[in-house]
Enzyme design. Structure first.
Site, mmCIF file in Angstrom:
data_model
loop_
_atom_site.group_PDB
_atom_site.id
_atom_site.type_symbol
_atom_site.label_atom_id
_atom_site.label_comp_id
_atom_site.label_asym_id
_atom_site.label_seq_id
_atom_site.Cartn_x
_atom_site.Cartn_y
_atom_site.Cartn_z
ATOM 1 N N SER A 190 -45.815 -60.791 49.656
ATOM 2 C CA SER A 190 -45.679 -60.370 51.046
ATOM 3 C C SER A 190 -46.548 -59.175 51.417
ATOM 4 O O SER A 190 -46.934 -59.032 52.570
ATOM 5 C CB SER A 190 -44.218 -60.042 51.342
ATOM 6 O OG SER A 190 -43.759 -59.031 50.478
ATOM 7 N N HIS A 218 -42.481 -66.586 52.140
ATOM 8 C CA HIS A 218 -43.662 -66.388 52.992
ATOM 9 C C HIS A 218 -44.602 -67.591 52.921
ATOM 10 O O HIS A 218 -45.815 -67.441 53.076
ATOM 11 C CB HIS A 218 -44.404 -65.108 52.594
ATOM 12 C CG HIS A 218 -43.707 -63.862 53.046
ATOM 13 N ND1 HIS A 218 -43.878 -63.327 54.310
ATOM 14 C CD2 HIS A 218 -42.821 -63.062 52.416
ATOM 15 C CE1 HIS A 218 -43.134 -62.239 54.426
ATOM 16 N NE2 HIS A 218 -42.478 -62.049 53.293
ATOM 17 N N LYS A 249 -38.022 -66.740 58.558
ATOM 18 C CA LYS A 249 -39.420 -66.402 58.842
ATOM 19 C C LYS A 249 -40.049 -67.546 59.650
ATOM 20 O O LYS A 249 -39.762 -67.669 60.837
ATOM 21 C CB LYS A 249 -40.158 -66.092 57.532
ATOM 22 C CG LYS A 249 -39.617 -64.835 56.840
ATOM 23 C CD LYS A 249 -40.377 -64.493 55.587
ATOM 24 C CE LYS A 249 -40.073 -63.129 55.035
ATOM 25 N NZ LYS A 249 -38.684 -62.714 54.889
#
Lengths: 415, 87
Positions: A190, A218, A249
């Site tokens: 990240s 991610h 996310k």
């Protein structure tokens, strides 16, 4: 002990020391929905200002997508607001199982279990599955939630240098006597935006009879040709034993996470993972929204393709402007400033130019590695990116860092 | 530098520095407060010391302060090896 006579003074001093170390975090208040453009009240009390958001994990631009919002509304109407229960008492609805099946198909695994968040998934999975006879060998840059989860587990712990396969192999050999050796990695890291070498990791695991754990928070939804994740990108679908990921996310950005992987390991989590056993079910409206997200990402790769184009355009633009970027091919593009104070000032100046990007510095990243982490979204339009690149160029010129690399920036500003 | 400090320094360099890392590390370099070693990766250093010097370091003694320089680590190890010799 009375709060007023002793404790308040103690905690005030603690907070002051955080402030004087320059580590005090403040929230910036957003007065709009999440998106490529947001209205931010900053500093507190100032009139809300429209800025371009370059720091959300809203990779696919689905946080406020009308179809997702509509589906969540319908979920609210049809299945209610909350479950008032953990999953195994009376908190499991048909839609929880439906979402778990969809995630299993999408990730190419055997089974999936939802958690309130991926932080909870990582907090519970190691303790549920592994014990004293095992060793967990983690990449040194894995997410903080993995570090916490590993610490809750009785297995021996070790680390290897970031993405260093030779060092990982040394560790696998060193721990050959353990019952299970588990290689632990993020898919996309990240802070740096680089991808794990999952193909090499899967090969090493095979050669040394080890298991592989992957946190793909991610990556899920956009890395790989169909957006299934880092394992798809690296051609190792089916060879990863445990995947944890988030719905918070790219996948709508609300909340919720999961453990997905080998059927027996997922079942161990269902029986033993404490955040699953002792925390509430993911709320029905979020599950309903996430099911719509699954439809959107399975139906078309248009959004992940646009994200990839945006990331390439942004990277090229900033690079040509003379900013020093971490190399990589994910939508996380760190602009390296190295000096913590410079990163903070740079972020403030960007805000004045209408760009919202946050400075990261020690202890979030190593000392002397301060940066503005920019993150692209499929919701960004070309004009947003052009305005962003122009702002970075202007602020970079103001601080005299365009065209400079690490050593030159450090020589000018110090660590 | 005595052999113990040299062995610890060699381990720290091998275990924690990247190949392209141009930082100079010696016995007084701040390892934890200087950001070279963090509490997460420190466990392998502790295990190395325990194995090499046949000691057991309780977690309470393996503090970030005690592990902050090669010098302070060596002093910690000496304390435990001396205690073991006495016992």
């Amino acid at each position: 002990m009375s709060w007023e006579t002793k404790a308040r003074a103690h905690f005030r001093a603690e907070l002051d020391s955080i402030r004087s170390a320059g580590l005090f975090k403040e929230e910036r208040v957003i007065r709009s929905v999440q998106g490529a453009e947001i209205e931010v009240e900053y500093p507190p009390g100032a009139p809300p200002r429209k800025v371009i958001n370059m720091c959300a994990n809203n990779y696919l631009g689905l946080s406020s997508h009308p179809e997702v919002v509509r589906a969540a509304h319908a979920g609210l109407d049809e299945r209610g607001y909350g479950m008032s229960s953990v999953r195994f008492i009376c908190g499991t609805q048909d839609i929880h199982h439906r979402l778990e099946r969809r995630l299993t198909e999408f990730l190419g695994t055997e089974d999936t279990l939802l958690f309130p968040s991926c932080m909870d998934a990582n907090g519970g999975v190691f303790e549920a599955c592994f014990g004293e006879q095992d060793v967990l060998i983690a990449d040194r840059l894995v997410h903080a939630s993995i570090v916490d989860g590993m610490r809750l587990c009785k297995a021996m712990q070790d680390t290897f240098k970031h993405s260093d396969m030779a060092h990982l192999e040394e560790k696998l050999i060193e721990h050959a006597g353990r019952r299970f050796r588990v290689i632990v990695t993020d898919g996309v890291f990240s802070m740096d935006g680089d991808l794990a070498r999952l193909d090499a990791i899967a090969d090493l695991a095979e050669r040394h009879d080890a298991l592989v754990f992957l946190d793909d928070s991610h990556a899920t939804g956009f890395i790989g040709k169909k957006g299934r994740g880092t394992h798809e990108h690296c051609g190792v679908v089916g060879r990863i034993d445990i995947i944890t990921t988030t719905l918070g996310k790219a996948m709508g950005g609300a909340s919720g996470g999961c453990v997905s992987g080998r059927r027996e390991l997922v079942e161990m989590c269902r029986q033993r993972a404490r955040p699953y056993l002792f925390s509430n079910s993911v709320a029905p409206e979020i599950v309903a929204g996430a099911l719509q997200v699954m439809d959107l990402v399975s139906r078309s790769t248009e959004r992940r393709d646009r994200l990839e184009e945006n990331a390439a355009y942004w990277r090229k633009g900033l690079s040509e402007a003379g900013l020093d970027l971490r190399p990589g091919d994910s939508p996380i593009v760190p602009v390296m400033l190295y000096n913590a104070k410079l990163a903070q000032e740079f972020s403030r100046d960007l805000f004045q130019e209408g760009i919202y990007g946050v400075g990261f510095f020690f202890p979030v990243v190593p000392k002397g590695q301060a940066r503005i982490r920019t993150q692209l979204s499929a919701a960004h339009e070309r004009r947003h990116l052009d305005l962003g690149i122009a702002a970075f160029r202007k602020v970079g010129a103001k601080h005299g860092i365009l065209g400079l690399k690490r050593k030159e920036i450090l020589a000018k500003f110090g660590e | 530098m005595d052999p113990m400090r040299q062995a610890i320094l060699d381990y720290v360099k091998r275990e924690y520095l990247e190949e392209d890392d141009d930082r100079e590390v010696d016995a007084s370099t701040r390892l934890i407060s200087g950001g070279i070693v963090d509490s997460f990766s420190m466990v392998s250093l502790k295990r190395f010391l325990e194995r090499k010097y046949a000691i057991s370091i309780p977690d309470a003694d393996a503090s970030p302060e005690a592990f902050d320089t090669v010098e302070s680590i060596a002093r910690l190890v000496e304390r435990f090896t001396a205690a073991k010799a006495k016992a």
